[in-house]
Enzyme design. Structure first.
Site, PDB file in Angstrom:
ATOM      1  N   LYS A 196       0.884  -1.172   0.000  1.00  0.00           N
ATOM      2  CA  LYS A 196       0.000   0.000   0.000  1.00  0.00           C
ATOM      3  C   LYS A 196       0.918   1.217   0.000  1.00  0.00           C
ATOM      4  O   LYS A 196       1.456   1.607   1.031  1.00  0.00           O
ATOM      5  CB  LYS A 196      -0.860  -0.026   1.268  1.00  0.00           C
ATOM      6  N   GLY A 230       5.645   4.909   9.057  1.00  0.00           N
ATOM      7  CA  GLY A 230       4.754   6.070   9.056  1.00  0.00           C
ATOM      8  C   GLY A 230       4.728   6.703  10.433  1.00  0.00           C
ATOM      9  O   GLY A 230       5.645   6.494  11.248  1.00  0.00           O
ATOM     10  N   SER A 231       3.684   7.452  10.697  1.00  0.00           N
ATOM     11  CA  SER A 231       3.630   8.189  11.961  1.00  0.00           C
ATOM     12  C   SER A 231       3.330   7.248  13.131  1.00  0.00           C
ATOM     13  O   SER A 231       2.756   6.167  12.955  1.00  0.00           O
ATOM     14  CB  SER A 231       2.545   9.261  11.877  1.00  0.00           C
ATOM     15  N   THR A 232       3.687   7.689  14.323  1.00  0.00           N
ATOM     16  CA  THR A 232       3.444   6.877  15.521  1.00  0.00           C
ATOM     17  C   THR A 232       1.949   6.671  15.729  1.00  0.00           C
ATOM     18  O   THR A 232       1.505   5.574  16.087  1.00  0.00           O
ATOM     19  CB  THR A 232       4.097   7.554  16.736  1.00  0.00           C
ATOM     20  N   GLY A 260       0.787   4.139  13.312  1.00  0.00           N
ATOM     21  CA  GLY A 260       1.445   2.883  13.680  1.00  0.00           C
ATOM     22  C   GLY A 260       0.744   2.201  14.844  1.00  0.00           C
ATOM     23  O   GLY A 260       0.616   0.973  14.877  1.00  0.00           O
ATOM     24  N   GLU A 296       8.080   1.097  11.941  1.00  0.00           N
ATOM     25  CA  GLU A 296       9.107   2.155  11.857  1.00  0.00           C
ATOM     26  C   GLU A 296       8.354   3.475  11.946  1.00  0.00           C
ATOM     27  O   GLU A 296       7.663   3.844  10.996  1.00  0.00           O
ATOM     28  CB  GLU A 296       9.862   2.072  10.521  1.00  0.00           C
ATOM     29  N   CYS A 298      12.292  11.104   8.811  1.00  0.00           N
ATOM     30  CA  CYS A 298      11.948  10.547  10.132  1.00  0.00           C
ATOM     31  C   CYS A 298      13.057  10.786  11.143  1.00  0.00           C
ATOM     32  O   CYS A 298      12.794  11.078  12.304  1.00  0.00           O
ATOM     33  CB  CYS A 298      11.649   9.065  10.006  1.00  0.00           C
ATOM     34  N   GLU A 351       6.800  15.850  16.896  1.00  0.00           N
ATOM     35  CA  GLU A 351       7.422  15.774  15.571  1.00  0.00           C
ATOM     36  C   GLU A 351       6.712  16.774  14.641  1.00  0.00           C
ATOM     37  O   GLU A 351       5.491  16.733  14.503  1.00  0.00           O
ATOM     38  CB  GLU A 351       7.275  14.357  15.004  1.00  0.00           C
TER      39      GLU A 351
HETATM   40  P1  NAD Z   1       1.116   8.268   8.002  1.00  0.00           P
HETATM   41  O1  NAD Z   1       1.201   7.464   9.253  1.00  0.00           O
HETATM   42  O2  NAD Z   1       0.045   9.267   7.870  1.00  0.00           O
HETATM   43  O3  NAD Z   1       0.955   7.312   6.731  1.00  0.00           O
HETATM   44  C1  NAD Z   1       1.868   6.273   6.467  1.00  0.00           C
HETATM   45  C2  NAD Z   1       1.178   5.239   5.576  1.00  0.00           C
HETATM   46  O4  NAD Z   1       0.105   4.670   6.323  1.00  0.00           O
HETATM   47  C3  NAD Z   1       0.557   5.814   4.302  1.00  0.00           C
HETATM   48  O5  NAD Z   1       0.685   4.865   3.252  1.00  0.00           O
HETATM   49  C4  NAD Z   1      -0.910   5.952   4.685  1.00  0.00           C
HETATM   50  O6  NAD Z   1      -1.772   5.885   3.577  1.00  0.00           O
HETATM   51  C5  NAD Z   1      -1.109   4.743   5.581  1.00  0.00           C
HETATM   52  N1  NAD Z   1      -2.211   4.855   6.537  1.00  0.00           N
HETATM   53  C6  NAD Z   1      -2.851   5.971   6.967  1.00  0.00           C
HETATM   54  N2  NAD Z   1      -3.815   5.639   7.861  1.00  0.00           N
HETATM   55  C7  NAD Z   1      -3.764   4.298   7.993  1.00  0.00           C
HETATM   56  C8  NAD Z   1      -4.490   3.359   8.797  1.00  0.00           C
HETATM   57  N3  NAD Z   1      -5.452   3.747   9.626  1.00  0.00           N
HETATM   58  N4  NAD Z   1      -4.145   2.055   8.720  1.00  0.00           N
HETATM   59  C9  NAD Z   1      -3.153   1.641   7.901  1.00  0.00           C
HETATM   60  N5  NAD Z   1      -2.438   2.477   7.113  1.00  0.00           N
HETATM   61  C10 NAD Z   1      -2.749   3.790   7.160  1.00  0.00           C
HETATM   62  O7  NAD Z   1       2.557   8.907   7.812  1.00  0.00           O
HETATM   63  P2  NAD Z   1       3.011   9.913   6.682  1.00  0.00           P
HETATM   64  O8  NAD Z   1       2.437  11.253   6.999  1.00  0.00           O
HETATM   65  O9  NAD Z   1       2.796   9.297   5.356  1.00  0.00           O
HETATM   66  O10 NAD Z   1       4.609   9.939   6.922  1.00  0.00           O
HETATM   67  C11 NAD Z   1       5.208  10.721   7.874  1.00  0.00           C
HETATM   68  C12 NAD Z   1       5.497   9.926   9.124  1.00  0.00           C
HETATM   69  O11 NAD Z   1       6.251   8.753   8.806  1.00  0.00           O
HETATM   70  C13 NAD Z   1       6.339  10.704  10.116  1.00  0.00           C
HETATM   71  O12 NAD Z   1       5.839  10.490  11.419  1.00  0.00           O
HETATM   72  C14 NAD Z   1       7.713  10.075   9.973  1.00  0.00           C
HETATM   73  O13 NAD Z   1       8.560  10.200  11.094  1.00  0.00           O
HETATM   74  C15 NAD Z   1       7.366   8.649   9.703  1.00  0.00           C
HETATM   75  N6  NAD Z   1       8.478   7.955   9.059  1.00  0.00           N
HETATM   76  C16 NAD Z   1       9.188   7.040   9.769  1.00  0.00           C
HETATM   77  C17 NAD Z   1      10.287   6.405   9.199  1.00  0.00           C
HETATM   78  C18 NAD Z   1      11.106   5.376   9.966  1.00  0.00           C
HETATM   79  O14 NAD Z   1      11.870   4.653   9.343  1.00  0.00           O
HETATM   80  N7  NAD Z   1      10.977   5.300  11.282  1.00  0.00           N
HETATM   81  C19 NAD Z   1      10.652   6.699   7.883  1.00  0.00           C
HETATM   82  C20 NAD Z   1       9.906   7.647   7.175  1.00  0.00           C
HETATM   83  C21 NAD Z   1       8.807   8.268   7.770  1.00  0.00           C
END
Ligand code: NAD
Length: 514
Positions: free
Chosen positions: A211, A264-266, A269, A286, A320, A417
């Site tokens: 996804k 993605g975001s905490t 996650g 992550e 991140c 963040e």
């Molecule tokens: P996000 O959590 O909004 O989205 C991440 C992914 O999850 C996207 O594909 C999104 O469509 C999907 N998603 C959204 N809601 C969902 C749900 N309810 N269930 C399952 N999937 C869902 O994050 P973002 O805004 O795309 O990215 C930024 C965040 O990602 C920041 O917090 C950043 O720190 C983090 N990040 C972490 C790392 C790492 O390696 N630790 C790397 C890059 C980004």
């Protein structure tokens, strides 16, 4: 707000994506790819979403539509999971010889490398990042597939003498692929993060349902075409563009998925983790970060200034492990901050394809609003705005590099963040104080130390609560070294030999001899 007037004045802007493409002579094959309506990639075939739904892809520097993607439904997800299951259970991928998998992953890496410039242009257009940064992402993607392809033929278990049992045994472990992996990726490094997930998974023989981020799916879709061209069997990689709140959530909760790997975001996650746990689905999370940077008086100040600025303004701070919390020893604070502000003002805002641009627009209007609301919060909390801010009244996604001085750890801008080009800085006096300030965070993705003292570096590397420690440089990444978080920055590791443990099950075999 105190925008960087010089940067604003010289910044190139375009009214429409077509004007933008024309100005930089974007090649015809990229234009054709952009102007196509993109479908889902399931079982090696392209098909529209079950209900025909589509979504617009918005180009960040013009805030206008540049492409169209399908928006997958839960029905499409079921089909993709079935395809991945069949590919896993059949002999097409998992039971190939490891060397055959290695060759196909190398072929895939070759194809990505052959199309590197096209992929970099797409990534730059989709995320808004400078082309030179996008080129680094694509090179990192190639390296990641090459590195993990080599592991396909080097997976091994171990044999051991029982420690306390009497008797005559032969014991050994087998490393077996975990099965069908659900992959969820964020928008900041879309293709490279995908490679971080797929490299290890495919090398050990897993199959996948991906996804991609709804904001930036384009390179993943082009990648799917290369997967087909490389000859990977149908169903090994399935790509479902669409909304996180529907298809992403359903993927995390799907009983046909053996493991979820999420970046993605905490906040998201946490919900992915809850959903996965309902089925006792394995997971790697992550997540977000608010990484501390400790600058000691015995460092090389000029070199540290360069690195600190790079660590927060690269990719417009949408990283991140960005070094977003700065702690500078009080004896050098004034000198260091003056040099850092000069450096921040020299970053050149502009669209990603302009060779002069060193910092692009934020990825979306929504991310722009989030970042600017944090800047307003910082001012309201009493932090000292030393430079930067939005360059207009909210009509574009551009934010010039921001530095706040005289912050305290109790401020929202220090604890949360921001995910934009915003650095928050404060003084410390002793090493103990610096350590306490750095560890006072719910996140633990990375931390950086600038110092020439070997003792200090070793002591802090042990005591800092973070998954990566950088010394006298920032945000170093290599496929051979693991990456992941402590605390609310997640658990599990991507990259390095360590990742292989997260895409395999360990089976123990006992043979009792007569
Ligand atoms: P996000 O959590 O909004 O989205 C991440 C992914 O999850 C996207 O594909 C999104 O469509 C999907 N998603 C959204 N809601 C969902 C749900 N309810 N269930 C399952 N999937 C869902 O994050 P973002 O805004 O795309 O990215 C930024 C965040 O990602 C920041 O917090 C950043 O720190 C983090 N990040 C972490 C790392 C790492 O390696 N630790 C790397 C890059 C980004």
């Amino acid at each position: 707000m105190n925008a960087n007037a010089a940067t604003e004045a010289s910044m190139k802007t375009f009214q429409t994506p077509t004007d933008y493409l024309d100005a930089y002579e974007v090649p015809q094959n990229v234009r054709e790819f952009l102007f196509r309506s993109h479908e889902l990639f399931i079982n090696g075939q392209w098909k529209p979403a079950a209900d025909g739904a589509t979504a617009a892809v918005i180009e960040p520097s013009t805030r206008q539509q540049i492409s169209t993607i399908a928006s997958a439904t839960v029905e499409d997800l079921d089909e993709a999971v079935n395809a991945a299951r069949q590919a896993f259970e059949s002999s097409t991928w998992t039971s190939q010889t490891p060397l055959a998998r290695e060759r196909q992953l190398q072929r895939l890496a070759d194809l990505i490398e052959e199309h590197a410039e096209e992929l970099a242009i797409l990534e730059s257009l989709d995320v808004g990042k400078p082309l030179a940064e996008a080129e680094m992402d694509i090179a990192g993607t190639v390296d990641t597939f090459r590195y993990f392809s080599g592991w396909a033929s080097k997976i091994s278990g171990r044999s051991s003498e029982p420690a306390g049992l009497d008797g005559n045994y032969v014991t050994y472990t087998r490393k077996e692929p975990v099965g069908v992996i659900g992959v969820i990726v964020p928008w900041n490094f879309p293709l490279q993060t995908l490679a971080w997930k797929l490299g290890a998974a495919l090398a050990v023989g897993c199959t996948t349902v991906v996804k991609p981020p709804e904001l930036t799916s384009l390179t993943t879709l082009r990648f799917a075409e290369l997967v087909k061209e490389a000859g990977l069997p149908d169903g090994v990689v399935n790509i479902l563009t669409g909304k996180g709140s529907t298809v992403g959530a359903a993927l995390a909760a799907h009983p046909g998925i053996d493991k979820v790997t999420f970046t993605g975001s905490t906040k998201t996650g946490e919900s992915v983790g809850h959903a996965a746990l309902e089925n006792v689905t394995r997971m790697t999370l992550e997540l977000g970060g608010k990484s501390a940077v400790l600058v000691f008086e015995d460092c090389d100040i000029d070199a540290a200034v360069e690195e600190v600025a790079f660590g927060i303004f690269f990719n417009a701070g949408q990283i991140c492990d960005a070094g977003s919390r700065l702690y500078v020893q009080e004896s050098i604070y004034d000198e260091f901050m003056a040099k850092l502000v000069d450096n921040a003002k020299a970053w050149k805002l502009g669209p990603g394809l302009d060779a002069e641009s060193t910092i692009g627009p934020l990825v979306s209007e929504s991310q722009y609003r989030t970042v600017t609301s944090y800047i307003e919060a910082g001012v309201a909390e009493g932090a000292k705005l030393l430079c930067g801010g939005p360059v207009d009244e909210g009509t574009s996604n551009y934010v010039a590099p921001v530095i706040f001085g005289d912050c305290t750890n109790s401020m929202k801008i220090v604890q949360e963040e921001i995910f934009g080009p915003v650095l928050v800085a404060q003084r410390f006096s002793t090493q103990e104080e610096a350590l306490a300030l750095a560890n006072d965070s719910e996140y633990g993705l990375a931390a950086t130390i600038y110092s020439q003292s070997l003792n200090r570096v070793h002591q802090l590397s042990k005591d800092l609560k973070a998954g990566s420690i950088y010394v006298n440089a920032q945000s170093s990444i290599d496929p051979a070294m693991p990456f992941g978080g402590y605390k609310k920055s997640g658990f599990g590791r991507d990259l390095g030999a360590e990742q292989l443990d997260y895409v395999t099950e360990t089976k123990t075999v006992w043979i009792t001899l007569p």
